[in-house]
Design an enzyme around this catalytic site. Structure first.
Site, PDB file in Angstrom:
ATOM      1  CB  CYS A 102     -54.765 -22.036 -13.206  1.00  8.40           C
ATOM      2  SG  CYS A 102     -54.666 -21.606 -11.491  1.00  8.40           S
ATOM      3  CB  THR A 189     -47.604 -25.590  -9.860  1.00  7.72           C
ATOM      4  OG1 THR A 189     -46.551 -24.648  -9.989  1.00  7.72           O
ATOM      5  CG2 THR A 189     -48.694 -25.005  -8.982  1.00  7.72           C
ATOM      6  CD  GLU A 254     -44.504 -24.528  -6.991  1.00  7.52           C
ATOM      7  OE1 GLU A 254     -44.183 -24.245  -5.816  1.00  7.52           O
ATOM      8  OE2 GLU A 254     -45.471 -23.997  -7.573  1.00  7.52           O
ATOM      9  CG  HIS A 289     -49.696 -20.690 -16.591  1.00 12.57           C
ATOM     10  ND1 HIS A 289     -50.842 -20.992 -15.897  1.00 12.57           N
ATOM     11  CD2 HIS A 289     -48.682 -20.884 -15.715  1.00 12.57           C
ATOM     12  CE1 HIS A 289     -50.530 -21.364 -14.671  1.00 12.57           C
ATOM     13  NE2 HIS A 289     -49.228 -21.306 -14.525  1.00 12.57           N
ATOM     14  CE1 TYR A 293     -48.648 -18.082 -13.310  1.00 14.50           C
ATOM     15  CE2 TYR A 293     -47.032 -16.687 -12.226  1.00 14.50           C
ATOM     16  CZ  TYR A 293     -47.465 -17.936 -12.607  1.00 14.50           C
ATOM     17  OH  TYR A 293     -46.716 -19.029 -12.281  1.00 14.50           O
ATOM     18  CD  GLU A 444     -46.236 -20.121  -8.872  1.00 19.13           C
ATOM     19  OE1 GLU A 444     -47.053 -19.443  -8.239  1.00 19.13           O
ATOM     20  OE2 GLU A 444     -46.478 -21.248  -9.309  1.00 19.13           O
TER      21      GLU A 444
END
Ligand code: SF4
Ligand code: FE
Length: 485
Positions: A102, A189, A254, A289, A293, A444
């Site tokens: 994403c 990520t 990551e 972003h 989430y 995260e």
């Protein structure tokens, strides 16, 4: 569109430089530590193949009308924004992890509008460069890593003040063919599972920092690009035994991505020195972003709530009123996160380039809640589970002829034949709240898409306090009401 098998095959053809635990890794696809994260990305390809998820997992490209994976789609309306959040929740439920694709999607949507806006002011041709790249990403159904965060060194200093100028990625040379860049991007990520690395600046820059105002995309196996895999809690458990892993199939990762004098041809450059657009780029990417989430973390939250409910059931306490109360509280928190993602999409706006962006204030509220609620949801789940979460003997002990029988006797579930189910659920809860899954679901949630303070700065900027003061004054001022005049 690629199938999961096509995706894995495409990764095998790329010879990138990857290091992990002190060694160079040649086969990233079959590495047992990396593979769960690759599977999570593969799920984005799998869902797009299934009839039942066509509406969420695919979209029609606005470039040519072809059906494409939604993870490469430029959002054309509010419905597209909504479907993205819904898709991310579904993906969270299917993988219980960070599925990594994403951030690249959000970078594509950001650059689509920002390159358009830069061209209008600076008479450049970044937008056509970008659209050509986008078309390639959509046609080849590629995974993009959105490389934004620089290592930053001394955080009280700007890029130009750093002792080492490479602590922020920068242009070191520029010629007729393109640019040469040096630096690194941290916390990347899914970088090792990506086909393309999209680099954007990490912060709003002043006009002196032109060398740092750079955006471009390079294939992940470009000469000079290398990756160092990030450590996760209990990562070596994946090498030992299946039971103890909790989530054996899926995960996230990551990496530190290093650029050692990497050449980027002009047609892959989307910003080169336009510091006046760095702020809007960072804010748009952060908006997209932070709303994301509200989808992915609620999907993982669904898995966590189900896990807590299952453990309660196997402990014989599922009908207890305080357990029910805790489970309801977890759902309330989880759905609040989802509501914020949905709300920021519903209030989205059209940009000059024609694509849509979420409501930035609501997206920041979404992410600020995400920095908090998963911790409370996890705390409640741990409370429901009890101390076994950290005292249960290892899977090998349950399988051992020396200790297995006694462990099954003393750790039996409320219904004896469910004992293994109970143990597996406890291990999944461990994965999500202490193990590798906690890297995604908890840490995260704090730092991904910007740490809480970054959201507070944006909320303060967007809150419009003067207007709130005005409406306050209207209430207490002793004016006649319009219908009383
Ligand atoms: Fe996607 Fe969530 Fe992972 Fe970000 S944290 S890449 S939004 S799954
Ligand atoms: Fe993230």
């Amino acid at each position: 569109m690629k199938t999961p098998q096509d995706y894995l095959a495409s990764l095998r053809t790329m010879k990138r430089r990857v290091y992990m635990h002190g060694k160079q890794i040649n086969d990233i696809v079959d590495n047992p530590i990396i593979r769960p994260s690759t599977n999570s990305v593969a799920m984005t390809y799998y869902l797009a193949q299934l009839d039942e998820y066509q509406d969420l997992a695919t979209a029609k490209s606005h470039l040519n009308g072809n059906m494409i994976n939604r993870f490469t789609h430029i959002q054309q309306n509010k419905e597209d924004l909504l479907k993205k959040v819904q898709l991310l929740r579904l993906m969270g439920q299917k993988t219980a992890s960070c599925f990594q694709r994403c951030a690249g999607l959000d970078a594509l949507n950001t650059l689509y509008s920002v390159t358009y806006d830069i061209d209008r002011v600076h008479n450049t041709n970044y937008h056509s460069n970008f659209v050509k790249f986008l078309n390639y990403v959509q046609e080849e159904d590629l995974v993009c890593d959105a490389a934004m965060t620089d290592p930053k060194g001394n955080r009280s200093l700007s890029p130009l003040q750093q002792v080492d100028p490479d602590l922020y990625l920068r242009i070191v040379e520029q010629n007729e063919e393109g640019i040469i860049v040096r630096g690194a991007k941290a916390h990347q990520t899914g970088a090792i599972n990506s086909h393309e690395i999209i680099v954007v600046p990490t912060a709003s820059l002043n006009s002196e920092a032109k060398a740092y105002a750079v955006a471009f995309a390079v294939p992940a196996d470009t000469i000079g690009v290398s990756f160092i895999y990030g450590r996760q809690p209990s990562d070596l458990r994946r090498l030992v035994d299946n039971w103890d892993v909790g989530n054996r199939k899926f995960g996230g990762h990551e990496a530190l991505v290093i650029f050692e004098n990497v050449f980027v041809p002009w047609e892959r450059v989307f910003m080169c020195g336009e510091t006046d657009f760095t702020r809007v780029l960072v804010e748009r990417f952060a908006g997209y972003h932070r709303a994301s989430y509200g989808g992915c973390k609620t999907g993982v939250g669904d898995v966590l709530i189900g896990t807590a409910a299952k453990i309660a059931h196997h402990s014989g306490v599922d009908n207890s009123s305080h357990i029910q109360d805790k489970l309801v509280e977890m759902v309330h928190l989880n759905e609040t996160l989802f509501s914020c993602g949905i709300a920021s999409s519903t209030f989205g706006n059209r940009l000059n380039a024609g694509n849509y962006i979420v409501d930035t204030l609501l997206a920041n509220v979404c992410k600020l809640n995400v920095t908090r609620f998963p911790f409370e949801i996890s705390r409640l789940a741990q409370e429901i589970c009890g101390g076994l979460l950290v005292t249960l003997p290892a899977a090998e002990d349950f399988k051992s002829p020396l200790t297995g029988e006694i462990l099954y006797k003393y750790f039996q579930a409320a219904n004896e034949e469910d004992t293994e189910e109970k143990i597996k659920a406890i291990r999944l809860l461990e994965y999500l709240t202490i193990g590798p899954g906690a890297a995604c679901y908890l840490t995260e949630s704090v730092h991904g898409a910007g740490s809480p303070q970054a959201q507070k700065i944006m909320i303060r900027r967007l809150a419009n306090f003067p207007e709130k003061i005005n409406i306050c004054q209207y209430i207490y001022k002793d004016n006649n009401l319009p219908w009383e005049e």
